[in-house]
Scaffold this motif. Structure first.
Motif, PDB file in Angstrom:
ATOM      1  N   GLY A  17       0.798  -1.225   0.000  1.00  0.00           N
ATOM      2  CA  GLY A  17       0.000   0.000   0.000  1.00  0.00           C
ATOM      3  C   GLY A  17       0.826   1.266   0.000  1.00  0.00           C
ATOM      4  O   GLY A  17       0.290   2.370  -0.155  1.00  0.00           O
ATOM      5  N   LYS A  18       2.135   1.137   0.195  1.00  0.00           N
ATOM      6  CA  LYS A  18       2.990   2.323   0.100  1.00  0.00           C
ATOM      7  C   LYS A  18       3.224   2.684  -1.356  1.00  0.00           C
ATOM      8  O   LYS A  18       3.249   1.817  -2.226  1.00  0.00           O
ATOM      9  CB  LYS A  18       4.325   2.089   0.807  1.00  0.00           C
ATOM     10  CG  LYS A  18       4.239   2.217   2.313  1.00  0.00           C
ATOM     11  CD  LYS A  18       5.602   2.447   2.936  1.00  0.00           C
ATOM     12  CE  LYS A  18       5.471   2.789   4.414  1.00  0.00           C
ATOM     13  NZ  LYS A  18       6.787   3.111   5.029  1.00  0.00           N
ATOM     14  N   SER A  19       3.426   3.977  -1.614  1.00  0.00           N
ATOM     15  CA  SER A  19       3.710   4.423  -2.985  1.00  0.00           C
ATOM     16  C   SER A  19       5.178   4.209  -3.309  1.00  0.00           C
ATOM     17  O   SER A  19       6.015   4.022  -2.410  1.00  0.00           O
ATOM     18  CB  SER A  19       3.366   5.902  -3.138  1.00  0.00           C
ATOM     19  OG  SER A  19       4.283   6.696  -2.393  1.00  0.00           O
ATOM     20  N   ILE A  20       5.483   4.262  -4.607  1.00  0.00           N
ATOM     21  CA  ILE A  20       6.886   4.131  -5.034  1.00  0.00           C
ATOM     22  C   ILE A  20       7.707   5.268  -4.443  1.00  0.00           C
ATOM     23  O   ILE A  20       8.861   5.076  -4.038  1.00  0.00           O
ATOM     24  CB  ILE A  20       6.979   4.124  -6.568  1.00  0.00           C
ATOM     25  CG1 ILE A  20       6.240   2.913  -7.150  1.00  0.00           C
ATOM     26  CG2 ILE A  20       8.437   4.113  -7.021  1.00  0.00           C
ATOM     27  CD1 ILE A  20       6.123   2.920  -8.668  1.00  0.00           C
ATOM     28  N   LEU A  21       7.125   6.468  -4.364  1.00  0.00           N
ATOM     29  CA  LEU A  21       7.846   7.616  -3.806  1.00  0.00           C
ATOM     30  C   LEU A  21       8.206   7.368  -2.344  1.00  0.00           C
ATOM     31  O   LEU A  21       9.334   7.644  -1.910  1.00  0.00           O
ATOM     32  CB  LEU A  21       7.000   8.876  -3.934  1.00  0.00           C
ATOM     33  CG  LEU A  21       7.647  10.171  -3.426  1.00  0.00           C
ATOM     34  CD1 LEU A  21       8.958  10.455  -4.155  1.00  0.00           C
ATOM     35  CD2 LEU A  21       6.691  11.346  -3.576  1.00  0.00           C
ATOM     36  N   GLU A  22       7.278   6.826  -1.572  1.00  0.00           N
ATOM     37  CA  GLU A  22       7.562   6.505  -0.168  1.00  0.00           C
ATOM     38  C   GLU A  22       8.644   5.434  -0.070  1.00  0.00           C
ATOM     39  O   GLU A  22       9.525   5.491   0.795  1.00  0.00           O
ATOM     40  CB  GLU A  22       6.286   6.027   0.523  1.00  0.00           C
ATOM     41  CG  GLU A  22       5.249   7.128   0.723  1.00  0.00           C
ATOM     42  CD  GLU A  22       3.923   6.611   1.231  1.00  0.00           C
ATOM     43  OE1 GLU A  22       3.387   7.203   2.178  1.00  0.00           O
ATOM     44  OE2 GLU A  22       3.434   5.595   0.674  1.00  0.00           O
ATOM     45  N   PHE A  23       8.586   4.474  -0.984  1.00  0.00           N
ATOM     46  CA  PHE A  23       9.569   3.395  -0.976  1.00  0.00           C
ATOM     47  C   PHE A  23      10.966   3.912  -1.300  1.00  0.00           C
ATOM     48  O   PHE A  23      11.939   3.561  -0.622  1.00  0.00           O
ATOM     49  CB  PHE A  23       9.149   2.319  -1.983  1.00  0.00           C
ATOM     50  CG  PHE A  23      10.172   1.232  -2.189  1.00  0.00           C
ATOM     51  CD1 PHE A  23      10.698   0.528  -1.120  1.00  0.00           C
ATOM     52  CD2 PHE A  23      10.621   0.930  -3.473  1.00  0.00           C
ATOM     53  CE1 PHE A  23      11.643  -0.471  -1.318  1.00  0.00           C
ATOM     54  CE2 PHE A  23      11.568  -0.049  -3.672  1.00  0.00           C
ATOM     55  CZ  PHE A  23      12.083  -0.759  -2.588  1.00  0.00           C
ATOM     56  N   VAL A  24      11.074   4.773  -2.332  1.00  0.00           N
ATOM     57  CA  VAL A  24      12.406   5.260  -2.715  1.00  0.00           C
ATOM     58  C   VAL A  24      13.003   6.121  -1.599  1.00  0.00           C
ATOM     59  O   VAL A  24      14.222   6.127  -1.392  1.00  0.00           O
ATOM     60  CB  VAL A  24      12.371   6.011  -4.062  1.00  0.00           C
ATOM     61  CG1 VAL A  24      11.672   7.349  -3.953  1.00  0.00           C
ATOM     62  CG2 VAL A  24      13.791   6.240  -4.587  1.00  0.00           C
ATOM     63  N   LYS A  25      12.166   6.801  -0.832  1.00  0.00           N
ATOM     64  CA  LYS A  25      12.673   7.588   0.297  1.00  0.00           C
ATOM     65  C   LYS A  25      13.260   6.675   1.372  1.00  0.00           C
ATOM     66  O   LYS A  25      14.224   7.037   2.048  1.00  0.00           O
ATOM     67  CB  LYS A  25      11.555   8.446   0.884  1.00  0.00           C
ATOM     68  CG  LYS A  25      11.212   9.665   0.031  1.00  0.00           C
ATOM     69  CD  LYS A  25      10.068  10.465   0.639  1.00  0.00           C
ATOM     70  CE  LYS A  25       9.753  11.690  -0.221  1.00  0.00           C
ATOM     71  NZ  LYS A  25       8.588  12.443   0.322  1.00  0.00           N
ATOM     72  N   GLU A  26      12.669   5.489   1.519  1.00  0.00           N
ATOM     73  CA  GLU A  26      13.223   4.520   2.468  1.00  0.00           C
ATOM     74  C   GLU A  26      14.564   3.983   1.994  1.00  0.00           C
ATOM     75  O   GLU A  26      15.440   3.680   2.800  1.00  0.00           O
ATOM     76  CB  GLU A  26      12.233   3.364   2.664  1.00  0.00           C
ATOM     77  CG  GLU A  26      10.965   3.734   3.402  1.00  0.00           C
ATOM     78  CD  GLU A  26      10.043   2.536   3.601  1.00  0.00           C
ATOM     79  OE1 GLU A  26      10.459   1.409   3.255  1.00  0.00           O
ATOM     80  OE2 GLU A  26       8.915   2.728   4.100  1.00  0.00           O
ATOM     81  N   VAL A  27      14.706   3.871   0.675  1.00  0.00           N
ATOM     82  CA  VAL A  27      15.965   3.361   0.107  1.00  0.00           C
ATOM     83  C   VAL A  27      17.060   4.410   0.251  1.00  0.00           C
ATOM     84  O   VAL A  27      18.173   4.123   0.703  1.00  0.00           O
ATOM     85  CB  VAL A  27      15.776   2.975  -1.380  1.00  0.00           C
ATOM     86  CG1 VAL A  27      17.116   2.590  -2.009  1.00  0.00           C
ATOM     87  CG2 VAL A  27      14.781   1.828  -1.507  1.00  0.00           C
ATOM     88  N   SER A  28      16.742   5.663  -0.154  1.00  0.00           N
ATOM     89  CA  SER A  28      17.753   6.727  -0.102  1.00  0.00           C
ATOM     90  C   SER A  28      17.078   8.078  -0.304  1.00  0.00           C
ATOM     91  O   SER A  28      16.421   8.306  -1.322  1.00  0.00           O
ATOM     92  CB  SER A  28      18.806   6.512  -1.187  1.00  0.00           C
ATOM     93  OG  SER A  28      19.596   7.662  -1.369  1.00  0.00           O
ATOM     94  N   ASN A  29      17.246   8.980   0.660  1.00  0.00           N
ATOM     95  CA  ASN A  29      16.654  10.317   0.534  1.00  0.00           C
ATOM     96  C   ASN A  29      17.266  11.092  -0.622  1.00  0.00           C
ATOM     97  O   ASN A  29      16.577  11.831  -1.338  1.00  0.00           O
ATOM     98  CB  ASN A  29      16.839  11.104   1.835  1.00  0.00           C
ATOM     99  CG  ASN A  29      15.727  10.817   2.827  1.00  0.00           C
ATOM    100  OD1 ASN A  29      14.569  10.687   2.428  1.00  0.00           O
ATOM    101  ND2 ASN A  29      16.072  10.704   4.100  1.00  0.00           N
TER     102      ASN A  29
END
Length: 639
Positions: A17-29
């Motif tokens: 349910g998380k968006s890709i944008l939320e996911f990429v922020k978890e990977v690297s700001n």
């Protein structure tokens, strides 16, 4: 938790349910600031897309073609929004607005005829919309609701597009601020991502490309992430305009194009010098690399083209004639003739690799609208070669060919990138043959350590290929050289060689070109050098200017001496001021201009002015000749 596989193979977990944008922020700001869109299992998506299953996600930045596409697609929506804001009383109706290779456009129907001043106003409004940093919100509605919405808005072109879709289709809309458009996407998350943009021109375009429909106004623009990148691109466009080979070809009297032969260039004496020097160099290099030159006929029987597969796979690009009531074709490629040359003798494994080169004139039918100077013509000379090899010689011969390419391209100061083009839809042969051939090319590239990209489906109909894209002095790329691996033609022509075991075997064939076409390569060189050819290629290498009539005899004496030594030299003895003649020599891009007067006659010297240099240097004639001869022999680009 979902398992997300990244491009490098790493697997990360993320809540469903998380968006890709939320996911990429978890990977690297820091990465999140650069990412514009993403590929989910190979399909490009907005960053607002919600993750609902295990999948592969590739993050796309402006460095990726699909990332650039998303940003420029958003720029086209910003353009439409700006037009809507500025011209509310001009009955504005929107058609389509896609991203394109170097930017974007939007087709618009409106009462006002737009000009340069209007583009400036629109661009100013677009920059306001960028500063507003409006979010792009994606929404799906029913076909009926979409029709109702755009009918109420008076957007008749959008209504027509929706009516072409299935009745049960879900229609995708994108909204930014007060503006909503019909669009499949993808887009970047907000207008603020389009940090640098420029509107370039407005032109006419028929709705849906049909002259039966209304002529719309097409506004072209481009967009970048950074202003510095936009400035560099616009500077490159200015330089490209100055270097246009059609303009310089006329100014330097190199070639001409005539309505009596559209797509068939006429080479003038100056152009023939450049052409022949390129050919001489080609022959010299190929002799050193073990090639033998052949020449095959321009017109051959239909049966040959049926055997080669061209009749079935390339017919629409060919020209035809009849001889003695039989069908013949003007050759679009040299390879079938090369097959017959090979087949005229029985060959042993000891003969292989056999490298047959040909400067063959070919004819291909191009639509008149596609013709463009020397870049797109209907007849041209391919610097072709066909290499017949044993299967275990494939990689070694590809490496040998790339060595030749390296030498040739470095001579012109050109660097390149490589592209592996794979099986097209309209192709001959089995899956096994194609897989084997493609793998052989891939191995050769990887063992050489040469970086490459995959160009899916762009191989020749008879085999995969490596394309070489040259980078010129202002950063543009040109596809020139190619190496094509062919296991099919030898089969079709029943080519054989006798192996060590005394049995007949099937050779493998490599097709390859270095220049690609002599004509197109000349066009590229004209633009790469801006017409200022290095000394070895310059049509006139030395221009001698006597100051007055009494110095003309000495000028002609020097001309004869240099001419006899193989230099291309002219005397300008017109009754004009020497300063005027010097400027004209510079305009004609002559590498060396020699001024001779009383002192030079007495001392057997000349005042030597190099192209692009304001000061002259006095040199002894023999020293000058030796200097120029060294520059020619080394094919130096420096003076």
């Amino acid at each position: 938790m979902l398992k997300i596989t990244l491009k490098d193979g790493a697997v990360r977990e993320v809540e469903e349910g998380k968006s890709i944008l939320e996911f990429v922020k978890e990977v690297s700001n820091s990465l999140a600031k650069k990412v514009l869109a993403a590929k989910v299992d190979g399909e490009t998506k907005d960053l607002t897309t919600v993750l609902t299953k295990d999948c592969q996600v590739d993050f796309l930045t402006f460095e990726d073609a699909d990332g650039r596409w998303a940003l420029r697609h958003t720029a086209s929506h910003i353009l439409a929004q700006a037009v809507k804001r500025l011209y509310k009383d001009q009955n504005v109706k929107l058609a389509i607005g896609p991203a394109i290779d170097n930017g974007f456009y939007y087709d618009i129907d409106m009462d006002k005829q737009l000009g340069e001043a209007d583009l400036k106003d629109i661009e100013k409004e677009m920059k306001k919309i960028v500063k507003e940093n409006l979010k792009l919100e994606r929404k799906e509605v029913s076909r009926a609701d979409a029709l109702k919405m755009f009918e109420e808005m008076g957007e008749s072109y959008k209504v027509e597009l929706i009516n072409d879709l299935p009745e049960d289709a879900l229609i995708t809309l994108y909204t930014q601020g007060e503006f909503t458009d019909l669009c499949a996407g993808p887009h970047v998350v907000s207008t603020g991502k389009v940090k640098a943009l420029k509107l370039q021109s407005v032109a006419g375009a028929y709705w849906r490309g049909s002259e039966k429909n209304k002529m719309l106004q097409r506004i072209y623009g481009t967009a970048f992430e950074k202003q510095t990148d936009l400035d560099e691109y616009l500077h490159m466009l200015e330089e490209a305009a100055k270097r246009d080979h059609r303009k310089l070809g006329k100014e330097l009297d190199l070639f001409s194009l005539h309505e009596e032969g559209p797509g068939f260039p006429f080479f003038h004496p100056n152009g023939m010098v450049v052409r022949n020097e390129l050919i001489n160099y080609w022959r010299e290099v190929h002799r050193r690399y073990g090639y033998q030159e052949i020449k095959t006929p321009m017109i051959m029987n239909r049966k040959l083209w049926e055997t080669s597969g061209h009749w079935d796979h390339y017919k629409e690009n060919m020209y035809f004639t009849k001889i003695d009531d039989e069908d013949y074709a003007v050759k679009p490629m040299n390879c079938p003739g090369g097959m017959l040359v090979y087949k005229s003798h029985q060959h042993s494994y000891r003969d292989l690799p056999l490298r047959l080169g040909e400067l063959g004139i070919v004819h291909r039918h191009e639509l008149s609208g596609a013709l463009h100077g020397l870049f797109r013509v209907r007849n041209f000379t391919q610097d072709d070669a066909h290499l017949f090899i044993t299967p275990n010689q494939i990689e070694e011969e590809i490496q040998h060919t790339i060595d030749l390419f390296d030498e040739v391209y470095s001579t012109f100061g050109l660097t390149y990138t490589a592209e592996l083009s794979t099986r097209p839809e309209d192709s001959m042969g089995s899956d096994e043959i194609w897989e084997s051939a493609t793998e052989a090319l891939r191995n050769a590239l990887e063992h050489r350590g040469l970086k490459y990209v995959i160009n899916e489906g762009d191989g020749a109909f008879y085999g995969p290929k490596i394309d070489f894209h040259l980078r010129d002095s202002i950063g543009r790329t040109w596809q020139c050289g190619t190496i094509q691996l062919d296991m099919l033609m030898p089969e079709k022509f029943d080519l054989t060689y006798v192996g060590e075991d005394g049995e007949k075997h099937r050779p493998v064939m490599l097709h390859r070109v270095v220049y690609g076409s002599i004509e197109r390569f000349i066009g590229i060189l004209i633009e790469n050098y801006a017409g200022a050819f290095p000394t070895w290629l310059a049509p006139v290498q030395v221009r001698i200017l006597p100051i007055t009539e009494k110095h003309a005899d000495y000028a002609y004496e020097l001309k004869k001496k240099m001419f006899d030594l193989g230099l291309r030299v002219e005397v300008d003895d017109r009754n004009e001021k020497v300063g005027y003649k010097i400027r004209e020599s510079q305009v004609k891009k002559t590498p060396y201009t020699l001024v001779v007067g009383d002192q030079e006659v007495a001392d057997k010297t000349a005042a030597v002015r190099k192209r692009g240099v304001q000061e002259s240097t006095t040199m002894k004639i023999d020293d000058f000749i030796a200097y120029v001869q060294e520059k020619i022999a080394s094919k130096s680009e420096e003076f």
